[in-house]
Design a protein around this motif. Structure first.
Motif, PDB file in Angstrom:
ATOM      1  N   TYR A  41       0.545  -1.450  -0.282  1.00 35.12           N
ATOM      2  CA  TYR A  41      -0.141   0.039  -0.226  1.00 35.12           C
ATOM      3  C   TYR A  41       0.594   1.594   0.300  1.00 35.12           C
ATOM      4  O   TYR A  41       0.623   2.502  -0.409  1.00 35.12           O
ATOM      5  CB  TYR A  41      -1.074   0.048   0.659  1.00 35.12           C
ATOM      6  CG  TYR A  41      -2.139  -0.819   0.998  1.00 35.12           C
ATOM      7  CD1 TYR A  41      -3.030  -0.506   0.520  1.00 35.12           C
ATOM      8  CD2 TYR A  41      -2.453  -1.997   1.840  1.00 35.12           C
ATOM      9  CE1 TYR A  41      -3.966  -1.579   0.022  1.00 35.12           C
ATOM     10  CE2 TYR A  41      -3.002  -2.863   1.243  1.00 35.12           C
ATOM     11  CZ  TYR A  41      -4.351  -2.565   0.579  1.00 35.12           C
ATOM     12  OH  TYR A  41      -5.370  -3.399   0.748  1.00 35.12           O
ATOM     13  N   PHE A  47      -6.234  -0.294  -6.728  1.00 33.53           N
ATOM     14  CA  PHE A  47      -7.287  -0.520  -6.638  1.00 33.53           C
ATOM     15  C   PHE A  47      -8.396  -0.452  -8.799  1.00 33.53           C
ATOM     16  O   PHE A  47      -7.006   0.279  -9.811  1.00 33.53           O
ATOM     17  CB  PHE A  47      -8.722   0.268  -6.093  1.00 33.53           C
ATOM     18  CG  PHE A  47      -8.169   0.677  -4.927  1.00 33.53           C
ATOM     19  CD1 PHE A  47      -8.798  -0.595  -3.980  1.00 33.53           C
ATOM     20  CD2 PHE A  47      -7.447   1.601  -4.410  1.00 33.53           C
ATOM     21  CE1 PHE A  47      -8.568  -0.587  -2.793  1.00 33.53           C
ATOM     22  CE2 PHE A  47      -7.003   1.921  -2.751  1.00 33.53           C
ATOM     23  CZ  PHE A  47      -7.479   0.247  -2.445  1.00 33.53           C
ATOM     24  N   VAL A 119      -8.431   7.134   9.153  1.00 28.68           N
ATOM     25  CA  VAL A 119      -6.740   6.853   9.551  1.00 28.68           C
ATOM     26  C   VAL A 119      -6.912   6.459   8.515  1.00 28.68           C
ATOM     27  O   VAL A 119      -6.943   5.370   7.287  1.00 28.68           O
ATOM     28  CB  VAL A 119      -7.505   5.643  10.581  1.00 28.68           C
ATOM     29  CG1 VAL A 119      -6.733   4.495  10.877  1.00 28.68           C
ATOM     30  CG2 VAL A 119      -8.451   6.718  11.443  1.00 28.68           C
ATOM     31  N   THR A 121      -1.963   4.739   6.833  1.00 29.23           N
ATOM     32  CA  THR A 121      -0.834   4.701   7.297  1.00 29.23           C
ATOM     33  C   THR A 121      -0.308   5.128   5.820  1.00 29.23           C
ATOM     34  O   THR A 121       1.438   5.621   5.490  1.00 29.23           O
ATOM     35  CB  THR A 121      -0.600   3.618   7.555  1.00 29.23           C
ATOM     36  OG1 THR A 121      -1.111   2.461   6.884  1.00 29.23           O
ATOM     37  CG2 THR A 121      -1.058   3.605   9.264  1.00 29.23           C
ATOM     38  N   SER A 122      -0.557   5.498   4.683  1.00 28.13           N
ATOM     39  CA  SER A 122       0.392   5.354   3.308  1.00 28.13           C
ATOM     40  C   SER A 122      -0.285   6.471   2.571  1.00 28.13           C
ATOM     41  O   SER A 122      -1.792   6.966   2.365  1.00 28.13           O
ATOM     42  CB  SER A 122      -0.371   4.493   2.424  1.00 28.13           C
ATOM     43  OG  SER A 122      -0.054   4.333   1.046  1.00 28.13           O
ATOM     44  N   GLU A 144      -2.365   8.448  11.612  1.00 24.78           N
ATOM     45  CA  GLU A 144      -1.336   7.035  11.627  1.00 24.78           C
ATOM     46  C   GLU A 144      -2.530   6.008  12.100  1.00 24.78           C
ATOM     47  O   GLU A 144      -2.857   4.728  11.844  1.00 24.78           O
ATOM     48  CB  GLU A 144      -0.186   6.988  12.400  1.00 24.78           C
ATOM     49  CG  GLU A 144       0.478   8.264  11.880  1.00 24.78           C
ATOM     50  CD  GLU A 144       0.967   7.244  10.444  1.00 24.78           C
ATOM     51  OE1 GLU A 144       0.646   7.782   9.332  1.00 24.78           O
ATOM     52  OE2 GLU A 144       1.243   5.278  10.603  1.00 24.78           O
ATOM     53  N   PHE A 161     -11.240  -2.757   5.707  1.00 23.34           N
ATOM     54  CA  PHE A 161      -9.943  -2.764   6.041  1.00 23.34           C
ATOM     55  C   PHE A 161      -9.355  -3.161   7.053  1.00 23.34           C
ATOM     56  O   PHE A 161      -8.291  -3.994   6.944  1.00 23.34           O
ATOM     57  CB  PHE A 161     -10.690  -1.357   7.287  1.00 23.34           C
ATOM     58  CG  PHE A 161      -9.537  -1.095   7.958  1.00 23.34           C
ATOM     59  CD1 PHE A 161      -8.076  -0.810   7.804  1.00 23.34           C
ATOM     60  CD2 PHE A 161      -9.816  -1.417   9.195  1.00 23.34           C
ATOM     61  CE1 PHE A 161      -7.102   0.245   8.684  1.00 23.34           C
ATOM     62  CE2 PHE A 161      -8.570  -0.721  10.540  1.00 23.34           C
ATOM     63  CZ  PHE A 161      -7.064  -0.272  10.332  1.00 23.34           C
TER      64      PHE A 161
HETATM   65  N1  SAH Z   1     -12.107   1.337   1.099  1.00 24.84           N
HETATM   66  C1  SAH Z   1     -11.313   1.290   0.580  1.00 24.84           C
HETATM   67  C2  SAH Z   1      -9.277   0.308   0.506  1.00 24.84           C
HETATM   68  C3  SAH Z   1      -9.356  -0.523   0.915  1.00 24.84           C
HETATM   69  S1  SAH Z   1      -8.132  -1.563   0.835  1.00 24.84           S
HETATM   70  C4  SAH Z   1     -11.814   0.304  -0.158  1.00 24.84           C
HETATM   71  O1  SAH Z   1     -12.927  -0.067  -0.324  1.00 24.84           O
HETATM   72  O2  SAH Z   1     -11.762   0.690  -1.614  1.00 24.84           O
HETATM   73  C5  SAH Z   1      -6.827  -1.172   1.997  1.00 24.84           C
HETATM   74  C6  SAH Z   1      -7.164   0.132   3.036  1.00 24.84           C
HETATM   75  O3  SAH Z   1      -6.426   0.602   4.268  1.00 24.84           O
HETATM   76  C7  SAH Z   1      -5.318   0.796   1.927  1.00 24.84           C
HETATM   77  O4  SAH Z   1      -6.545   2.575   1.963  1.00 24.84           O
HETATM   78  C8  SAH Z   1      -4.456   0.742   2.601  1.00 24.84           C
HETATM   79  O5  SAH Z   1      -3.061   1.707   2.680  1.00 24.84           O
HETATM   80  C9  SAH Z   1      -5.145   0.699   4.413  1.00 24.84           C
HETATM   81  N2  SAH Z   1      -4.585   0.628   5.335  1.00 24.84           N
HETATM   82  C10 SAH Z   1      -3.664  -0.485   4.996  1.00 24.84           C
HETATM   83  N3  SAH Z   1      -3.339  -0.996   6.340  1.00 24.84           N
HETATM   84  C11 SAH Z   1      -3.482  -0.084   7.583  1.00 24.84           C
HETATM   85  C12 SAH Z   1      -3.564   0.438   8.760  1.00 24.84           C
HETATM   86  N4  SAH Z   1      -2.632  -0.723   9.490  1.00 24.84           N
HETATM   87  N5  SAH Z   1      -3.772   1.671   9.441  1.00 24.84           N
HETATM   88  C13 SAH Z   1      -4.615   1.869   8.575  1.00 24.84           C
HETATM   89  N6  SAH Z   1      -4.609   2.243   7.120  1.00 24.84           N
HETATM   90  C14 SAH Z   1      -4.496   0.644   6.626  1.00 24.84           C
END
Ligand code: SAH
Length: 365
Positions: A41, A47, A119, A121-122, A144, A161
């Motif tokens: 990520y 996507f 929230v 992290t990326s 974060e 998520f």
């Molecule tokens: N909700 C979106 C994306 C799903 S992909 C959709 O349905 O299209 C997962 C998302 O979670 C990405 O944005 C990724 O960067 C984020 N992510 C992954 N691990 C994470 C963490 N530990 N804390 C916060 N965000 C995180």
């Protein structure tokens, strides 16, 4: 894997394992997805048709609009507070939040009271979200982790998520439970079993040798923290993800690349590594924090009960025939039993004083 270029993260993990020994599945997942430089990520936008997978908000705007209608009703249910935090965990491209805000603004007072808290992290994803939500007319703050979300009534959303959070796996041997780990076989990454017994808290009581069980302490911890905040400040939320309603043994670790499944050790950092969400365990986390939960119910019936058909018909009124076909296939993709309608589940969370939220009264788990 033979014939495939080694990824930078693969080289790094191999060197680390050669020096310090095998790593847990949780450590592997955390690095594969979240390594600051090479994590999946952190380095790419996965996507859409050209990416590795497609999520519900990216399939059709209808998904986010129906979630927005739920949030608008949730806003009323929690007493239409003057200020509230509209929180999304892991917002991806920001599409869900953007569609939610557009749909929910029909509810008087919603937009004026909303502060968006994401929230994420990326840094790459944050950038995408910033662009997407630039014109939404609400303040947006990034975090974060959920811990720094302000003490306000909340409406919380999380779509795909929790599946991305690390899990540990244990496997039953003849005598006891051992932790599954990633080690080296020759010069290749390989999954094996640790020699030391896994902590008993992770293991179901009865199981045949060879059985694999999964646990995600980080998932349950986040659920508990959110549940605690909802219990103390009011609020509600929806968690949508693929997974099972009841805890069950089994190996659900998976990796995806270009819309197909690949080996979980294939090209770390270049593939999405996730697992199915144990909704029973997750719901227990929210409830331990002090919130109430409803469901999970399958996504198909949930979306139908929220008005999927009506919304699709409305969109089709103004559409050309090609667009009409696209809308029909999006409806099928989101709610069809063989597609996202059954495997994906929706769990609602509320403050314990709230009534059962719509449309859960009419749906069974
Ligand atoms: N909700 C979106 C994306 C799903 S992909 C959709 O349905 O299209 C997962 C998302 O979670 C990405 O944005 C990724 O960067 C984020 N992510 C992954 N691990 C994470 C963490 N530990 N804390 C916060 N965000 C995180």
């Amino acid at each position: 894997m033979s014939g495939q270029r080694e990824t930078p993260l693969e080289a790094e993990l191999k060197a680390q394992i050669a020096q310090d020994g095998p790593i847990t599945i949780a450590h592997y997942m955390a690095q594969a997805l979240g390594h600051p430089k090479h994590g999946y990520y952190m380095s790419r936008d996965p996507f859409g048709g050209r990416g590795d997978f497609i999520t519900a908000p990216e399939v059709s705007q209808i998904f986010g609009e129906l979630i927005g209608v739920w949030c608008a009703a949730g806003f009323q249910m929690i007493g239409a507070p003057e200020r509230f935090a509209l929180v999304e965990l892991g917002p991806g491209r920001g599409t869900l939040m953007s569609d939610v805000l557009r749909a929910a603004k029909v509810m008087p007072g919603f937009l004026a009271a909303a502060e968006v808290h994401l929230v994420e992290t990326s840094p790459l994803m944050r950038q995408n979200q910033k662009i997407k939500l630039g014109g939404a007319g609400v303040p947006v703050t990034w975090h974060e982790s959920f811990e720094s979300v302000p003490d306000l009534p909340l409406i919380v959303l999380a779509n795909e998520f929790f599946d991305a959070l690390p899990i540990r796996q244990v496997q039953k041997s003849e005598a006891n439970w051992l932790e599954r780990v990633v080690g080296l076989e020759g010069d290749q990454l390989s999954i094996g079993l640790a020699h030391k017994e896994a902590p008993p808290a992770f293991a179901p009581t009865e199981a045949q040798p060879g059985t694999i069980a999964e646990v995600s302490t980080i998932r349950d911890h986040i659920a508990q923290t959110i549940g605690g905040k909802i219990a103390s400040h009011g609020g509600c939320g929806l968690v949508i993800d693929y997974g099972h309603a009841q805890s069950a043994a089994g190996d659900t670790l998976q990796a995806m690349s270009k819309h197909g499944y690949v080996d979980v050790l294939h090209q770390p950092g270049h593939c999405d590594v996730t697992s199915h969400v144990d909704f029973e365990s997750l719901a227990r986390g929210f409830e331990t924090g002090g919130a109430k939960t409803y469901g999970p119910v399958p996504q198909g019936p949930f979306l139908h009960a929220m008005g999927l058909e009506v919304r699709a018909e409305k969109l089709k009124e103004k559409a050309m025939s090609r667009q009409k076909r696209l809308i029909n296939s999006a409806v099928e993709r989101l709610a069809g039993r063989e597609q996202m309608g059954e495997l994906f589940k929706v769990l609602a969370i509320t403050h314990p004083d709230c009534p059962m939220p719509a449309p859960f009264e009419g749906l069974s788990a």
